[in-house]
Design a protein around this motif. Structure first.
Motif, PDB file in Angstrom:
ATOM      1  N   VAL A  31      58.304 -12.537 -77.663  1.00 21.94           N
ATOM      2  CA  VAL A  31      57.533 -11.771 -78.734  1.00 21.94           C
ATOM      3  C   VAL A  31      56.408 -11.017 -77.833  1.00 21.94           C
ATOM      4  O   VAL A  31      55.910 -11.725 -77.025  1.00 21.94           O
ATOM      5  CB  VAL A  31      56.800 -13.042 -79.694  1.00 21.94           C
ATOM      6  N   LEU A  32      56.453  -9.906 -78.167  1.00 18.92           N
ATOM      7  CA  LEU A  32      55.301  -8.985 -77.647  1.00 18.92           C
ATOM      8  C   LEU A  32      54.634  -8.435 -78.541  1.00 18.92           C
ATOM      9  O   LEU A  32      54.496  -8.356 -79.839  1.00 18.92           O
ATOM     10  CB  LEU A  32      56.188  -7.889 -76.851  1.00 18.92           C
ATOM     11  N   GLY A  33      53.308  -7.876 -77.998  1.00 19.59           N
ATOM     12  CA  GLY A  33      52.409  -7.208 -78.975  1.00 19.59           C
ATOM     13  C   GLY A  33      52.671  -5.594 -78.801  1.00 19.59           C
ATOM     14  O   GLY A  33      53.006  -5.108 -77.859  1.00 19.59           O
ATOM     15  N   LYS A  81      63.481 -14.869 -65.835  1.00 22.88           N
ATOM     16  CA  LYS A  81      62.466 -14.793 -66.921  1.00 22.88           C
ATOM     17  C   LYS A  81      62.726 -13.666 -67.691  1.00 22.88           C
ATOM     18  O   LYS A  81      63.281 -12.406 -67.102  1.00 22.88           O
ATOM     19  CB  LYS A  81      61.002 -14.584 -66.186  1.00 22.88           C
ATOM     20  N   PRO A  82      62.321 -13.093 -68.967  1.00 22.32           N
ATOM     21  CA  PRO A  82      62.441 -11.973 -69.696  1.00 22.32           C
ATOM     22  C   PRO A  82      61.636 -10.888 -68.914  1.00 22.32           C
ATOM     23  O   PRO A  82      60.611 -11.165 -68.540  1.00 22.32           O
ATOM     24  CB  PRO A  82      61.882 -12.281 -71.206  1.00 22.32           C
ATOM     25  N   ASP A  83      62.415  -9.734 -68.953  1.00 24.03           N
ATOM     26  CA  ASP A  83      61.670  -8.750 -68.257  1.00 24.03           C
ATOM     27  C   ASP A  83      60.698  -8.178 -69.463  1.00 24.03           C
ATOM     28  O   ASP A  83      61.166  -7.166 -70.192  1.00 24.03           O
ATOM     29  CB  ASP A  83      62.545  -7.552 -67.788  1.00 24.03           C
ATOM     30  N   ARG A  84      59.534  -8.408 -69.546  1.00 21.36           N
ATOM     31  CA  ARG A  84      58.645  -7.963 -70.580  1.00 21.36           C
ATOM     32  C   ARG A  84      57.958  -6.571 -70.591  1.00 21.36           C
ATOM     33  O   ARG A  84      57.887  -5.949 -71.462  1.00 21.36           O
ATOM     34  CB  ARG A  84      57.363  -9.056 -70.762  1.00 21.36           C
ATOM     35  N   ILE A 123      68.701  -9.242 -73.746  1.00 25.08           N
ATOM     36  CA  ILE A 123      67.428  -9.424 -73.360  1.00 25.08           C
ATOM     37  C   ILE A 123      67.501  -9.063 -71.921  1.00 25.08           C
ATOM     38  O   ILE A 123      68.294 -10.000 -71.264  1.00 25.08           O
ATOM     39  CB  ILE A 123      66.692 -10.823 -73.590  1.00 25.08           C
ATOM     40  N   PRO A 124      66.785  -8.129 -71.500  1.00 27.63           N
ATOM     41  CA  PRO A 124      66.860  -7.734 -69.757  1.00 27.63           C
ATOM     42  C   PRO A 124      65.983  -8.903 -69.289  1.00 27.63           C
ATOM     43  O   PRO A 124      65.031  -9.399 -69.647  1.00 27.63           O
ATOM     44  CB  PRO A 124      65.950  -6.523 -70.013  1.00 27.63           C
ATOM     45  N   LEU A 125      66.587  -9.357 -68.196  1.00 26.00           N
ATOM     46  CA  LEU A 125      66.001 -10.308 -67.298  1.00 26.00           C
ATOM     47  C   LEU A 125      65.633  -9.919 -65.998  1.00 26.00           C
ATOM     48  O   LEU A 125      66.133  -9.108 -65.391  1.00 26.00           O
ATOM     49  CB  LEU A 125      66.777 -11.803 -67.267  1.00 26.00           C
ATOM     50  N   LEU A 126      64.485 -10.493 -65.249  1.00 29.24           N
ATOM     51  CA  LEU A 126      64.362 -10.469 -63.999  1.00 29.24           C
ATOM     52  C   LEU A 126      65.196 -11.384 -63.138  1.00 29.24           C
ATOM     53  O   LEU A 126      65.950 -12.081 -63.678  1.00 29.24           O
ATOM     54  CB  LEU A 126      62.769 -10.912 -63.648  1.00 29.24           C
ATOM     55  N   SER A 127      65.161 -11.071 -61.900  1.00 30.09           N
ATOM     56  CA  SER A 127      66.062 -11.923 -60.996  1.00 30.09           C
ATOM     57  C   SER A 127      65.621 -13.495 -61.098  1.00 30.09           C
ATOM     58  O   SER A 127      66.470 -14.311 -60.901  1.00 30.09           O
ATOM     59  CB  SER A 127      65.930 -11.382 -59.547  1.00 30.09           C
ATOM     60  N   SER A 128      64.553 -13.873 -61.598  1.00 35.00           N
ATOM     61  CA  SER A 128      64.066 -15.043 -61.537  1.00 35.00           C
ATOM     62  C   SER A 128      64.309 -15.923 -62.753  1.00 35.00           C
ATOM     63  O   SER A 128      64.574 -16.820 -62.956  1.00 35.00           O
ATOM     64  CB  SER A 128      62.547 -15.180 -61.598  1.00 35.00           C
ATOM     65  N   ALA A 175      58.890  -3.989 -73.474  1.00 34.18           N
ATOM     66  CA  ALA A 175      57.621  -3.291 -74.009  1.00 34.18           C
ATOM     67  C   ALA A 175      57.867  -1.717 -74.222  1.00 34.18           C
ATOM     68  O   ALA A 175      57.499  -1.139 -75.116  1.00 34.18           O
ATOM     69  CB  ALA A 175      56.437  -3.379 -73.206  1.00 34.18           C
ATOM     70  N   GLU A 176      58.582  -1.200 -73.235  1.00 34.53           N
ATOM     71  CA  GLU A 176      58.877   0.108 -73.591  1.00 34.53           C
ATOM     72  C   GLU A 176      59.867   0.243 -74.875  1.00 34.53           C
ATOM     73  O   GLU A 176      59.804   1.427 -75.610  1.00 34.53           O
ATOM     74  CB  GLU A 176      59.780   0.621 -72.154  1.00 34.53           C
ATOM     75  N   LEU A 177      60.710  -0.606 -75.126  1.00 29.12           N
ATOM     76  CA  LEU A 177      61.295  -0.521 -76.171  1.00 29.12           C
ATOM     77  C   LEU A 177      60.704  -0.652 -77.570  1.00 29.12           C
ATOM     78  O   LEU A 177      61.318  -0.177 -78.647  1.00 29.12           O
ATOM     79  CB  LEU A 177      62.720  -1.546 -76.192  1.00 29.12           C
ATOM     80  N   ILE A 178      59.881  -1.134 -77.602  1.00 26.75           N
ATOM     81  CA  ILE A 178      58.818  -1.407 -79.138  1.00 26.75           C
ATOM     82  C   ILE A 178      57.854  -0.366 -79.255  1.00 26.75           C
ATOM     83  O   ILE A 178      57.286  -0.509 -80.084  1.00 26.75           O
ATOM     84  CB  ILE A 178      58.357  -2.821 -78.993  1.00 26.75           C
TER      85      ILE A 178
END
Length: 386
Positions: free
Chosen positions: A316-318, A375-378, A368-373, A382-385
């Motif tokens: 969920v993003l703003g 975690k989601p690459d927020r 969902i794009p992920l970081l190497s850790s 954010a660029e997509l929305i």
């Protein structure tokens, strides 16, 4: 007094282990493990281009979360060893570790530090795609009576999924004295499944600034103290970092002293049960939007959305909105989408968090794009929305 800082390639955990051992013993320079580009930070003569750090610093961890700007956290020998000692006590003693997290993360470095402190040799999982079968192969190489590993939730989820039909893997997982999982929140259903499978899960909370996990299953370990100030969790204790390399202003902002005690302002919202002392993390203080004049925690919305079947890994993003100012937007992978309509999601969120928290859009992406850790690459999302 100062000491040199050298970069070491995290793609060679054995080299990182040797460098960290030298740094902790005082016979070598401080170490900055990097996933790539370590070679470029040394000149032709083999001299480090990184300069000097305070003598007490043994390891510098470079972090760049899903939303925050990069920073380099300076960890002292005392902080690293205090964390290792607290972990040993919390887990019931020293043991042998399986390194399954890259060595440029604080959780990976701490596996090496704990191994050094315990006098045991860690088993190193090969880099690349995380495969439960390969994990089982290497976990079987552990020989000490007490066996531990540290994972991120996405790795743990894959292991649990495979273990339900793979008895060999389940047997290997049950041999672990402790399976530490941290870095982000663990879905409740994974916790329940781990209990059902009789696995010794240890949920950890901490950061590079606290030399890794310092709260286990909701309770501080060692001499760590946690308090809530203005809704934000603050941490004190021997595990605190010295600060940020080359960033005095950020250090002063995040590390504050009160009556002779240093506190780290985590940036996480949380609460502490007054009777039991249980620490509960509610989400990032900076992951809040103003929608229709009301504050909305996107982490709180995300937790609710992830309870819906098919949305377990939703993000969920703003997003900006002409009418409301900002609104929550749900992003979900197409393969996981259970075709639950947006209106149903809005209804569920609205019932618990109020009208302003209801997501305005539902965006489906291939994955969902992920970081190497893990975690989601927020930032990418954010660029997509926009």
């Amino acid at each position: 007094m100062t000491r040199a800082l050298v970069a070491v390639s995290a793609e060679s955990p054995d080299e990182v282990l040797a460098a960290v051992l030298a740094a902790l013993s005082g016979t070598g320079p401080a170490v900055l493990p990097l996933v790539k580009g370590a070679e470029a930070l040394t000149d032709e003569a083999g001299t480090s281009r990184l300069g000097e750090v305070p003598r007490a610093v043994a390891v510098v961890i470079e972090t760049s979360g899903s939303t925050a700007a990069p920073k380099r956290v300076m960890l002292t020998t005392d902080a690293l060893l205090a964390s290792a000692a607290a972990t040993s006590v919390a887990l019931g003693g020293d043991g042998q570790w399986l390194l399954a997290i890259p060595a440029h993360y604080v959780a990976g470095v701490q596996v090496l530090v704990r191994s050094i402190a315990a006098g045991t040799t860690p088993v190193v999982l090969p880099s690349g795609h995380f495969d439960p079968e390969v994990f089982a192969d290497f976990a079987e190489q552990l020989t000490a009576p007490l066996r531990f590993t540290s994972l991120v939730p996405v790795q743990f989820a894959r292991l649990l999924s495979a273990a339900q039909t793979n008895y060999r893997l389940l047997t290997v997982l049950r041999r672990f004295t402790g399976i530490l999982v941290g870095g982000q929140a663990i879905r409740p259903e994974l916790i329940e499944l781990a209990d059902l499978l009789d696995l010794r899960l240890v949920r950890t909370y901490g950061s590079s600034e606290t030399a890794g996990g310092c709260v286990y299953n909701g309770y501080p370990i060692g001499n760590t103290t946690v308090r809530v100030v203005g809704g934000e969790l603050e941490i004190s204790g021997a595990v605190l970092a010295l600060g940020y390399l080359g960033d005095a202003s950020r250090t002063a902002e995040r590390f504050v002293e009160e009556r002779g005690v240093r506190w780290y302002r985590t940036g996480d919202l949380g609460e502490i049960d007054p009777e039991t002392g249980l620490v509960r993390v509610l989400g990032r203080a900076d992951n809040v939007i103003i929608s229709g004049g009301e504050k909305v925690s996107l982490d709180a919305v995300e937790r609710l959305v992830r309870r819906v079947p098919g949305f377990e890994d939703a993000v969920v993003l703003g997003a900006d909105d002409a009418e409301w100012g900002q609104v929550p937007v749900v992003v979900v992978a197409a393969a996981l989408n259970a075709a639950v309509p947006l209106e149903r999601i809005r209804e569920l969120v609205g019932e618990e968090l109020g009208k302003a928290a209801r997501p305005s859009r539902l965006l489906t992406v291939p994955q969902i794009p992920l970081l190497s850790s893990g975690k989601p690459d927020r930032q990418a999302l954010a660029e997509l929305i926009r």
